[in-house]
Design an enzyme around this catalytic site. Structure first.
Site, PDB file in Angstrom:
ATOM      1  N   GLY A   1      43.123  58.724   1.953  1.00  0.00           N
ATOM      2  CA  GLY A   1      44.124  57.817   1.836  1.00  0.00           C
ATOM      3  C   GLY A   1      44.103  56.469   0.885  1.00  0.00           C
ATOM      4  O   GLY A   1      45.185  55.968   0.043  1.00  0.00           O
ATOM      5  N   THR A   2      43.920  55.737   2.281  1.00  0.00           N
ATOM      6  CA  THR A   2      44.030  54.092   1.660  1.00  0.00           C
ATOM      7  C   THR A   2      43.182  53.810   0.315  1.00  0.00           C
ATOM      8  O   THR A   2      44.033  53.312  -0.473  1.00  0.00           O
ATOM      9  CB  THR A   2      43.158  53.739   2.133  1.00  0.00           C
TER      10      THR A   2
ATOM     11  N   ASN B   1      54.759  57.458   8.478  1.00  0.00           N
ATOM     12  CA  ASN B   1      53.786  58.454   9.344  1.00  0.00           C
ATOM     13  C   ASN B   1      54.285  57.539  10.833  1.00  0.00           C
ATOM     14  O   ASN B   1      53.749  58.184  11.938  1.00  0.00           O
ATOM     15  CB  ASN B   1      52.530  57.477   9.144  1.00  0.00           C
TER      16      ASN B   1
ATOM     17  N   GLN C   1      51.328  61.886   5.143  1.00  0.00           N
ATOM     18  CA  GLN C   1      52.189  62.790   5.890  1.00  0.00           C
ATOM     19  C   GLN C   1      52.254  64.107   5.718  1.00  0.00           C
ATOM     20  O   GLN C   1      52.261  64.677   6.506  1.00  0.00           O
ATOM     21  CB  GLN C   1      52.564  61.862   6.744  1.00  0.00           C
TER      22      GLN C   1
ATOM     23  N   SER D   1      45.239  62.764   1.525  1.00  0.00           N
ATOM     24  CA  SER D   1      44.162  62.647   2.877  1.00  0.00           C
ATOM     25  C   SER D   1      43.412  63.969   3.055  1.00  0.00           C
ATOM     26  O   SER D   1      44.287  64.795   3.661  1.00  0.00           O
ATOM     27  CB  SER D   1      44.150  61.519   3.534  1.00  0.00           C
TER      28      SER D   1
ATOM     29  N   HIS E   1      41.707  64.284   6.217  1.00  0.00           N
ATOM     30  CA  HIS E   1      42.419  64.362   7.752  1.00  0.00           C
ATOM     31  C   HIS E   1      43.715  64.539   8.528  1.00  0.00           C
ATOM     32  O   HIS E   1      43.560  64.443   9.776  1.00  0.00           O
ATOM     33  CB  HIS E   1      40.823  63.230   8.337  1.00  0.00           C
TER      34      HIS E   1
ATOM     35  N   THR F   1      29.021  58.845  -7.011  1.00  0.00           N
ATOM     36  CA  THR F   1      28.264  60.099  -6.611  1.00  0.00           C
ATOM     37  C   THR F   1      29.277  61.013  -5.769  1.00  0.00           C
ATOM     38  O   THR F   1      29.988  60.557  -4.565  1.00  0.00           O
ATOM     39  CB  THR F   1      27.313  60.215  -5.913  1.00  0.00           C
TER      40      THR F   1
ATOM     41  N   CYS G   1      46.997  51.937  13.689  1.00  0.00           N
ATOM     42  CA  CYS G   1      46.782  50.360  13.195  1.00  0.00           C
ATOM     43  C   CYS G   1      47.228  49.694  13.746  1.00  0.00           C
ATOM     44  O   CYS G   1      46.550  47.951  13.765  1.00  0.00           O
ATOM     45  CB  CYS G   1      46.801  50.561  11.631  1.00  0.00           C
TER      46      CYS G   1
HETATM   47  C1  LIG Z   1      46.706  57.871   7.032  1.00  0.00           C
HETATM   48  C2  LIG Z   1      47.782  57.553   6.513  1.00  0.00           C
HETATM   49  C3  LIG Z   1      46.772  56.635   5.015  1.00  0.00           C
HETATM   50  C4  LIG Z   1      45.112  56.201   5.002  1.00  0.00           C
HETATM   51  O1  LIG Z   1      44.865  57.937   4.843  1.00  0.00           O
HETATM   52  P1  LIG Z   1      42.877  57.184   5.411  1.00  0.00           P
HETATM   53  O2  LIG Z   1      42.313  58.685   4.254  1.00  0.00           O
HETATM   54  O3  LIG Z   1      43.172  57.476   6.899  1.00  0.00           O
HETATM   55  O4  LIG Z   1      42.424  56.281   4.755  1.00  0.00           O
HETATM   56  C5  LIG Z   1      47.652  56.978   3.996  1.00  0.00           C
HETATM   57  N1  LIG Z   1      49.161  56.533   4.123  1.00  0.00           N
HETATM   58  C6  LIG Z   1      49.783  57.870   5.496  1.00  0.00           C
HETATM   59  C7  LIG Z   1      51.442  57.568   5.017  1.00  0.00           C
HETATM   60  C8  LIG Z   1      49.446  57.841   6.480  1.00  0.00           C
HETATM   61  O5  LIG Z   1      49.782  58.409   7.316  1.00  0.00           O
END
Ligand SMILES: *Cc1c(COP(=O)(O)O)cnc(C)c1O
Length: 386
Positions: free
Chosen positions: A71-72, A151, A179, A199, A201, A237, A325
């Protein structure tokens, strides 16, 4: 000790079927997806299949999906990549005060480069007003970036209305859907979005994998320079196992979304109702209705959220205070502050985020232990409960 995980907005456990789907790509199917021999071809096929699953889940085309490390990175690529292709007259970005740090800190870094950013406010429920976005847009605006689901408090933003405004004004629209994706339906054409981050995870997939949807025709400068992977948008890659795992996690999420959203939101509402029966001065943060199914952010007047989190942890219950965070630093959450909570209520907030494996007995256990914790902490607190 019994352990209960109620911190799914921070991360989720890997679904066992996702692990099984990934396993061959961590063992015998190790080829580089860019190689033209057998080993490369078999991983290329797997990457392409996963791309189709991601695209299908969003109502997009496979050629509009770009895999990233999460996500980042997707947020950084969407925002920096969009603003850096434009001329120097286009130097204004519109965002909100409640974005994830992956968006907020990216915008702040662009401010240091000379871009101007308007961070629109939210109301008491943590909602962005589409009219405020419309008013913030100027002739110099190149990008609007507003998250889909917050989030911390779970509030669902009116991205369809915001998307329509951006379309009408000819401004690109990015949404961080990390989210919401996999929990509630997200369709890129329904919401008129040009760029969308997701993302792995956060939806029972692996960590370190994500994707960015880029609408056909939108130009973007890459963050990384290297090979021509991901049609020159993202060198490096491919994380084949991660990509395959993301695809499987999405498939599972799409198949179970409706029933899961119903079950999880019922559990969440039961948790809130039963806590409210037993604990005085408990406040719900976030929109009461327009909210992610599993998110329950509450404030307890007179005590510190961090102390509640630590006390619950001693009982085997995992929740968080503020966003993951920012916890560790005792600053009140930027989201709760933007919603206008007093610093006392913002400090006394905790977030439950329920997920797939939570059951009614987990709720029963929380309802059994939390009232005592709150009572004990309040008795010790120098602050008076209001
Ligand atoms: C967790 C999260 C991210 C970051 O995603 P990562 O895969 O952990 O880098 C970005 N935006 C929101 C709203 C999130 O909850």
């Amino acid at each position: 000790m019994r352990r209960i995980y109620m911190d799914h907005n921070a991360t989720t456990p890997l679904h066992p079927d996702v692990l099984e789907t990934m396993r061959p790509f961590l063992t015998e199917k190790f080829g580089n997806a860019s190689s033209i021999h057998f080993f490369g071809r078999e991983t290329r096929v797997a990457v392409d299949e996963a791309r189709e699953i991601v695209a299908h889940s969003l109502g997009a085309k496979p050629s509009e999906i770009f895999f990233t490390s999460g996500g980042t990175e997707s947020d950084n690529l969407a925002i920096k990549g969009s603003v850096h292709v434009n001329g120097k007259d286009d130097h204004h970005i519109v965002s909100s005060k409640i974005e994830h740090h992956a968006v907020l800190h990216t915008c702040q870094s662009l401010e240091k480069e000379g871009f101007r950013v308007t961070y629109v406010s939210v109301d008491r429920n943590g909602m962005v007003d589409p009219d405020a976005v419309a008013e913030a847009i100027t002739e110099h605006t190149i990008l609007v970036t507003i998250m889909h689901a917050n989030n911390e408090v779970g509030s669902l933003q009116p991205i369809k209305e915001i998307g329509a405004i951006c379309r009408e004004k000819g401004v690109s629209f990015h949404t961080d859907a990390v989210q919401s994706f996999g929990k509630i339906p997200v369709d890129v054409n329904d919401v008129n979005v040009d760029l969308l981050s997701l993302s792995g995870h956060k939806l029972y997939g692996p960590k370190g994998i994500g994707a960015l949807y880029i609408r056909k025709g939108k130009r973007i400068t890459p963050l990384f320079h290297g090979g021509s992977h991901e049609r020159n948008r993202r060198a490096g890659t491919e994380n084949v196992a991660g990509i395959v795992g993301l695809g499987k996690a999405i498939q599972i999420a799409m198949d179970s979304m409706e029933s899961e959203a119903k079950n999880i939101s019922e559990l969440r509402d039961t948790l809130m109702d039963r806590l409210a029966e037993k604990i005085e001065h408990i406040h719900l943060n976030g929109h009461p209705m327009k909210r992610l199914p599993g998110t329950l952010n509450v404030s307890f007047a007179g005590i510190e959220g961090e102390s509640i989190v630590l006390s619950l942890d001693l009982k085997g219950i995992a929740v968080s205070s503020g966003s993951a965070c920012t916890s560790g630093a005792l600053e009140p959450s930027h989201v709760l502050a933007a919603m206008g909570l007093s610093s006392e209520l913002a400090q006394g907030s905790i977030r439950f985020s329920l997920g797939r494996e939570n059951a009614k007995r987990d709720v029963d256990y929380v309802v059994q232990v939390l009232p005592e914790i709150i009572e004990r902490l309040r008795a010790m607190s120098p602050m008076q409960a209001v």
